[in-house]
Design a protein around this motif. Structure first.
Motif, PDB file in Angstrom:
ATOM      1  N   SER A 131       0.810  -1.214  -0.044  1.00  0.00           N
ATOM      2  CA  SER A 131       0.183   0.138  -0.010  1.00  0.00           C
ATOM      3  C   SER A 131       0.858   1.080   0.079  1.00  0.00           C
ATOM      4  O   SER A 131       2.011   1.110   0.337  1.00  0.00           O
ATOM      5  N   LEU A 132       0.092   2.378  -0.472  1.00  0.00           N
ATOM      6  CA  LEU A 132       1.115   3.675  -0.467  1.00  0.00           C
ATOM      7  C   LEU A 132       1.684   3.951   0.878  1.00  0.00           C
ATOM      8  O   LEU A 132       2.645   4.373   1.088  1.00  0.00           O
ATOM      9  N   ASP A 142       7.507  11.078   4.713  1.00  0.00           N
ATOM     10  CA  ASP A 142       6.497  11.861   5.859  1.00  0.00           C
ATOM     11  C   ASP A 142       5.037  11.796   5.236  1.00  0.00           C
ATOM     12  O   ASP A 142       4.877  12.507   4.157  1.00  0.00           O
ATOM     13  N   ASN A 143       4.071  10.925   5.620  1.00  0.00           N
ATOM     14  CA  ASN A 143       2.757  10.841   4.942  1.00  0.00           C
ATOM     15  C   ASN A 143       1.993  11.258   6.384  1.00  0.00           C
ATOM     16  O   ASN A 143       0.593  10.848   6.279  1.00  0.00           O
ATOM     17  N   SER A 144       2.236  12.017   7.218  1.00  0.00           N
ATOM     18  CA  SER A 144       1.414  12.471   8.640  1.00  0.00           C
ATOM     19  C   SER A 144       0.254  13.252   8.109  1.00  0.00           C
ATOM     20  O   SER A 144      -0.835  13.218   8.831  1.00  0.00           O
ATOM     21  N   ASN A 145       0.192  13.929   7.222  1.00  0.00           N
ATOM     22  CA  ASN A 145      -1.110  14.729   6.608  1.00  0.00           C
ATOM     23  C   ASN A 145      -1.986  13.972   5.952  1.00  0.00           C
ATOM     24  O   ASN A 145      -3.080  14.110   5.440  1.00  0.00           O
ATOM     25  N   GLN A 156       1.620  13.253  -4.966  1.00  0.00           N
ATOM     26  CA  GLN A 156       2.955  13.830  -4.337  1.00  0.00           C
ATOM     27  C   GLN A 156       3.504  12.543  -3.781  1.00  0.00           C
ATOM     28  O   GLN A 156       4.693  12.629  -3.743  1.00  0.00           O
ATOM     29  N   LEU A 157       2.924  12.052  -2.902  1.00  0.00           N
ATOM     30  CA  LEU A 157       3.671  10.930  -2.042  1.00  0.00           C
ATOM     31  C   LEU A 157       4.119   9.695  -2.921  1.00  0.00           C
ATOM     32  O   LEU A 157       5.323   9.313  -2.755  1.00  0.00           O
ATOM     33  N   LEU A 158       3.258   9.467  -4.073  1.00  0.00           N
ATOM     34  CA  LEU A 158       3.760   8.364  -4.640  1.00  0.00           C
ATOM     35  C   LEU A 158       4.912   8.986  -5.661  1.00  0.00           C
ATOM     36  O   LEU A 158       5.505   8.095  -6.254  1.00  0.00           O
TER      37      LEU A 158
END
Length: 228
Positions: A131-132, A142-145, A156-158
């Motif tokens: 999963s992402l 950082d995917n805290s948002n 953007q994360l990908l």
């Protein structure tokens, strides 16, 4: 090389049975590096929003009521992606939904080359979660948002995950950010190793070699060595 990292949010999981796209997010890459150029839109799905879908992305029917229809943005979307390679997490899902939207308008399906990051992740890390969120944790991104799914944020994360899946940042990018490694060492004295001096090796042919060469030349018609 231009690539587009793409993600969608939808009303459900069945593109051929009435579910619709409600958000599209795209991030432009050149040579795997984000340029800052992006495309993003919310869409009115012209239907209700199931509670289970809203729980995933937080987009309500009320919020989407005044957003444009897909027909109104299709041209801008296609102009942005052009014929660039698309980078998508679980690509068959997003491509299926976008092609269903295009088909409703009588437009041709997407023909872009596609990279599926789920397939890359499963090949690199067999048996591990793909999963992402799992990949962000693996690569310390950082995917805290990301409290809810969102097409632009997920793109953007990908884009960062994709860079890591493709081998991470190039060494020269790291060196370029380290002045200690890139600054010329002007004050460092040159070190010259002492080497023994050897006499030049003789290269003159022996009498036997001269005789053999002359015999060889005589056997050649109009030999260059006899000219002049």
């Amino acid at each position: 090389m231009r690539e587009i990292v793409l993600d969608t949010e939808t009303t459900g999981i069945d593109a051929l049975n009435g579910d619709r796209v409600v958000e599209i997010g795209c991030v432009e890459l050149f040579n795997h590096v984000a340029t800052g150029n992006h495309y993003h839109t919310y869409l009115n799905p012209e239907r209700d929003m199931p509670a289970e879908a809203e729980a995933v992305h937080g987009l309500s029917a009320t919020f989407l009521a005044d957003k444009p229809l897909f027909a109104a943005v299709a041209g801008d979307f296609l102009e942005f992606i052009q014929d660039s390679q698309l980078v998508i997490h679980n690509a068959s899902f997003d491509i299926g939904f976008l092609n269903a939207e295009l088909a409703r308008l009588g437009m041709r399906k997407l023909g872009n080359p596609v990279v599926d990051t789920v397939k890359i992740a499963r090949k690199r890390f067999p048996g591990a979660p793909a999963s992402l969120d799992a990949l962000c944790r693996r690569f310390n991104i950082d995917n805290s948002n990301r409290t809810l799914h969102g097409a632009l944020l997920d793109s953007q994360l990908l884009a960062e995950v994709y860079l890591e899946l493709m081998g991470g940042r190039q060494p020269d990018l790291v060196l370029a950010n380290n002045p200690a490694l890139t600054q010329p060492m002007l004050d460092t004295p040159a070190v010259t190793a002492a080497r023994p001096v050897r006499p030049a090796r003789p290269h003159a042919p022996s009498a036997e070699e001269v005789a053999a060469h002359e015999a060889f030349v005589k056997g050649i018609k109009n030999a260059l060595w006899n000219a002049g």
